[in-house]
Write a protein that holds these residues in place. Structure first.
Motif, PDB file in Angstrom:
ATOM      1  N   GLU A 519       0.826  -1.204   0.000  1.00  0.00           N
ATOM      2  CA  GLU A 519       0.000   0.000   0.000  1.00  0.00           C
ATOM      3  C   GLU A 519       0.858   1.251   0.000  1.00  0.00           C
ATOM      4  OE1 GLU A 519      -3.454   2.171  -0.226  1.00  0.00           O
ATOM      5  OE2 GLU A 519      -3.121  -0.015  -0.410  1.00  0.00           O
ATOM      6  N   ARG A 520       1.954   1.170   0.829  1.00  0.00           N
ATOM      7  CA  ARG A 520       2.833   2.339   0.883  1.00  0.00           C
ATOM      8  C   ARG A 520       3.485   2.591  -0.483  1.00  0.00           C
ATOM      9  NH1 ARG A 520       6.161   0.435   4.158  1.00  0.00           N
ATOM     10  NH2 ARG A 520       7.912   0.106   2.718  1.00  0.00           N
ATOM     11  N   GLU A 521       3.975   1.508  -1.087  1.00  0.00           N
ATOM     12  CA  GLU A 521       4.599   1.685  -2.400  1.00  0.00           C
ATOM     13  C   GLU A 521       3.592   2.198  -3.427  1.00  0.00           C
ATOM     14  OE1 GLU A 521       6.342  -1.997  -3.448  1.00  0.00           O
ATOM     15  OE2 GLU A 521       8.028  -1.805  -2.034  1.00  0.00           O
ATOM     16  N   ARG A 522       2.337   1.676  -3.284  1.00  0.00           N
ATOM     17  CA  ARG A 522       1.319   2.165  -4.233  1.00  0.00           C
ATOM     18  C   ARG A 522       1.073   3.668  -4.039  1.00  0.00           C
ATOM     19  NH1 ARG A 522      -3.984   3.096  -4.466  1.00  0.00           N
ATOM     20  NH2 ARG A 522      -4.257   2.597  -2.267  1.00  0.00           N
ATOM     21  N   LEU A 523       0.993   4.092  -2.786  1.00  0.00           N
ATOM     22  CA  LEU A 523       0.787   5.507  -2.515  1.00  0.00           C
ATOM     23  C   LEU A 523       1.963   6.331  -3.002  1.00  0.00           C
ATOM     24  CD1 LEU A 523      -0.757   5.300   1.078  1.00  0.00           C
ATOM     25  CD2 LEU A 523      -1.932   5.831  -1.066  1.00  0.00           C
TER      26      LEU A 523
END
Length: 583
Positions: A519-523
């Motif tokens: 999720e962090r990488e996606r954000l």
């Protein structure tokens, strides 16, 4: 007393009316006057000196007679009317009019009488000669032909041609007038008396000119003939041909003419020739023939003699008069010419004056126009000077603008180069981001797959655990309080359960951590993508502003043809870097 009273009542005078060819006169004559007295009075009245050609003719019954000079007027067979009418006419005709007619009045009376005889067809005249004679008559009446004054139709009221000639040809009066006028125009500078003399010269060559005709017979039973008496002699004609005589007796060839009652005898001078006799039945006609023969013969003999003193004086006076009139005509012609020249000069001067006035007016107008033009040119020069200053100022501004545009163009080129470099960097960055995004997506896919696999394993483990729990639940219930460990197997069992729980807890935490990392990488990826899109939009707005500025500068810069146009990037220039600005 009664006889004396009757004698007193007898009139001492009688009235006479004499008609010439152009006038009528009335005289009061004494009863005792002879024919010569009345004739001399008429001649004095009209100023005629060549009296031997003329006589006073009167009408008696169906013929005419000439007043006898040596007999009283009232004793002759004159009409008993009051006034008594006589016609003053030419009784004898000259052989050559130009030699014998001296006075102008004589010429004029002959002209009028011969003209009337031609128009009345008493003298035959061909159509050609009639037209020529008419042209001289017009010259005598109207003078020189002037086309400005003698308009078509000016001869409409004049009788100029015999009716026989008019009826012979199908020509209108206008056509005849045109023919007469054509000859009339040729007679310029001919005076009236000269025109009348030319008329008589032509008329005297006509066959019937000056001939008096009488009906005769050669014997009492022969067919009628015509006797012609003229200035040349006696002529015998057929009744239907008055032009060509059958026989002629010139005065020079006649020795004697005798008259006895109704018989005339002509004796030729040559005795070998036959004597000619003819008869006339009327006594008055016989007396008239005898008078004409005596008078024409006397004139014939007179022409062959030296002129009398009176005739010589008349001819000298006529010559002097003609010379004087010629000089007067020449003087009048010179005066007329000088007057015409003066009038022409006056017309030329007036025309020149009008021309000079027109030229002066045109010059004044031209001067006014020149002054107006000069003022206008001065105003235009001032305007042109101001425009020149303004253009010089604008040229200076344009030069400055050109220099500024050149500097701007250089800056624009540099900015373009930097922009292209930024675009290339943005392109490479975008390519890297795309590659990284794809790699991340692949990693996310693997992670999702691992996550799914872990979730499946966890589910399976939980299910298995549940099954185990369900199978051991009764045992647990029996042994609600666990017994103390009796041997070594208890700790191991507890350890195994704990390790299973730890292992299960480890699985959950690992999954959560992995999901959080994904999720962090996606954000982070979305943030970087948004940041990249903002940069691209900013870059695109800068490019658009640069385009607009360069277009405005190009409009000013086009005033100077030598200036290099700035580079304006095209909207498709961004695609050459392989990057779509709509990302």
């Amino acid at each position: 007393m009664s006889i004396l009273g009757l004698k007193k009542k007898q009139p001492k005078t009688f009235k006479v009316k004499v008609s010439t060819m152009d006038a009528e006169m009335e005289f009061s004559c004494e009863v005792k006057w002879k024919g010569k007295d009345l004739f001399d009075l008429v001649c004095r009245t009209i100023g005629l000196r060549e009296t031997w050609f003329f006589g006073l003719r009167y009408t008696v019954k169906d013929t005419y007679a000439w007043l006898k000079p040596d007999k009283r007027v009232l004793d002759q067979e004159v009409p008993k009317d009051s006034p008594i009418t006589f016609h003053f006419l030419a009784k004898f005709f000259p052989e050559k009019v130009e030699d014998e007619l001296v006075q102008e009045i004589t010429q004029h009376l002959f002209f009028l009488q011969v003209k009337k005889q031609i128009l009345d067809e008493e003298i035959f005249c061909s159509p050609e000669a009639s037209v020529l004679l008419a042209s001289y008559a017009v010259q005598a009446k109207y003078g020189d032909y002037d086309p400005n004054f003698h308009k078509p139709g000016f001869l409409a009221q004049d009788e100029l041609l015999p009716k026989r000639v008019l009826m012979q040809y199908q020509m209108t009066p206008d056509m005849w007038e045109e023919k007469i006028t054509a000859w009339y125009a040729e007679h310029r500078n001919i005076t009236r008396d000269e025109a009348e003399m030319e008329y008589l010269k032509i008329a005297q060559d006509l066959e019937m000119y000056g001939v008096s005709y009488f009906s005769i017979t050669q014997n009492k039973r022969d067919t009628e003939l015509l006797l012609g008496v003229d200035a040349q002699g006696l002529h015998i004609y057929n009744p239907n041909n008055k032009l060509s005589p059958n026989k002629s007796f010139p005065w020079s060839g006649i020795r004697n003419i005798s008259y006895s009652e109704k018989e005339f005898t002509i004796k030729p001078l040559d005795k070998k020739k036959e004597v000619f006799k003819f008869y006339s039945s009327q006594l008055r006609v016989n007396k008239l023939i005898l008078q004409l023969c005596i008078g024409n013969h006397d004139l014939f003999m007179r022409r062959r003699k030296v002129d009398s003193i009176e005739v010589q004086q008349m001819k000298a006076q006529a010559k002097e008069e003609k010379a004087r009139k010629k000089v007067e005509r020449q003087i009048l012609a010179r005066e007329k010419q000088m007057r015409e020249e003066a009038e022409r000069a006056k017309e030329d001067m007036e025309r020149r004056l009008f021309q000079l006035q027109d030229e002066a007016r045109m010059a004044n107008e031209a001067l006014l126009r020149s002054e107006e033009t000069a003022d206008l040119l001065a105003e235009k020069a001032q305007i042109a000077e101001e425009e020149a200053k303004l253009l010089a100022h604008k040229a200076a501004e344009a030069e400055q603008e050109r220099q500024r545009l050149e500097v701007t163009a250089l800056k624009t080129k540099e900015e373009k180069r930097l922009m292209e470099q930024k675009m290339r960097e943005a392109e490479s960055l975008a390519v890297k981001l795309v590659e990284q995004s794809e790699r991340r997506l692949k990693e996310a896919d693997h992670l999702k797959q691992d996550l799914n696999e872990a979730k499946d394993a966890e589910r399976k483990a939980k299910q298995k655990l549940l099954e185990i729990t369900k199978s051991t639940y009764p045992l647990i219930a029996a042994y609600s309080s666990p017994p103390p460990p009796t041997g070594p197997e208890s700790p191991d069992t507890t350890l195994d359960m704990g390790s299973m729980s730890v292992r299960m807890d480890f699985k959950d935490s690992d999954m959560k951590r992995l999901s959080m990392e994904i999720e962090r990488e996606r954000l982070e990826y979305m943030e970087k993508s948004k940041h990249l899109q903002d940069q691209l939009k900013e870059l695109k707005s800068e490019i658009e502003s640069l385009k607009l500025e360069e277009q405005q500068q190009a409009g000013l810069y086009s005033l100077r043809s030598y200036a290099e146009p700035p580079y304006i990037p095209h909207s498709n220039d961004l695609t050459i870097f392989g990057w779509d600005t709509t990302i």
